[in-house]
Design a protein around this motif. Structure first.
Motif, mmCIF file in Angstrom:
data_model
loop_
_atom_site.group_PDB
_atom_site.id
_atom_site.type_symbol
_atom_site.label_atom_id
_atom_site.label_comp_id
_atom_site.label_asym_id
_atom_site.label_seq_id
_atom_site.Cartn_x
_atom_site.Cartn_y
_atom_site.Cartn_z
ATOM 1 N N MET A 37 30.151 -49.581 59.823
ATOM 2 C CA MET A 37 29.265 -49.620 58.686
ATOM 3 C C MET A 37 30.118 -49.511 57.409
ATOM 4 N N PRO A 38 29.956 -50.450 56.452
ATOM 5 C CA PRO A 38 30.774 -50.396 55.243
ATOM 6 C C PRO A 38 30.347 -49.263 54.317
ATOM 7 N N LEU A 39 31.320 -48.754 53.597
ATOM 8 C CA LEU A 39 31.040 -47.728 52.605
ATOM 9 C C LEU A 39 30.655 -48.388 51.292
ATOM 10 N N THR A 40 29.732 -47.792 50.576
ATOM 11 C CA THR A 40 29.306 -48.320 49.281
ATOM 12 C C THR A 40 29.484 -47.243 48.224
ATOM 13 N N PHE A 41 29.596 -47.699 46.973
ATOM 14 C CA PHE A 41 29.720 -46.783 45.849
ATOM 15 C C PHE A 41 28.555 -47.031 44.913
ATOM 16 N N ARG A 42 27.802 -45.989 44.589
ATOM 17 C CA ARG A 42 26.704 -46.084 43.633
ATOM 18 C C ARG A 42 26.530 -44.728 42.979
ATOM 19 N N LYS A 43 26.435 -44.737 41.662
ATOM 20 C CA LYS A 43 26.258 -43.488 40.922
ATOM 21 C C LYS A 43 25.241 -43.737 39.822
#
Length: 65
Positions: free
Chosen positions: A1-7
């Motif tokens: 599962m790919p890691l995502t970045f969201r803030k």
């Protein structure tokens, strides 16, 4: 599962700055009533929560009218 970045940051009452790996966006509006999102990629989205498990969303891509 790919890691995502969201803030997401609240910069004013009812105004949020959302940042992810590829773009950023500004969201105005609150939980009650419509929300308007304008993305750095030109996408504009209007959304609203409806009673129960329902919601409504309209997206315009590329800044078109």
């Amino acid at each position: 599962m790919p890691l995502t970045f969201r803030k997401s940051f609240q910069i004013l009452p009812g105004v949020r700055l959302n940042i992810n790996k590829r773009s950023w966006s500004i969201t105005t509006g609150g939980k009650n009533g419509p929300r308007h999102t304008h993305s750095s990629t030109g996408r504009r989205t209007t959304s609203m929560d409806l009673p129960g498990p329902f919601g409504w969303r309209k997206t315009r891509k590329g800044g078109g009218h």
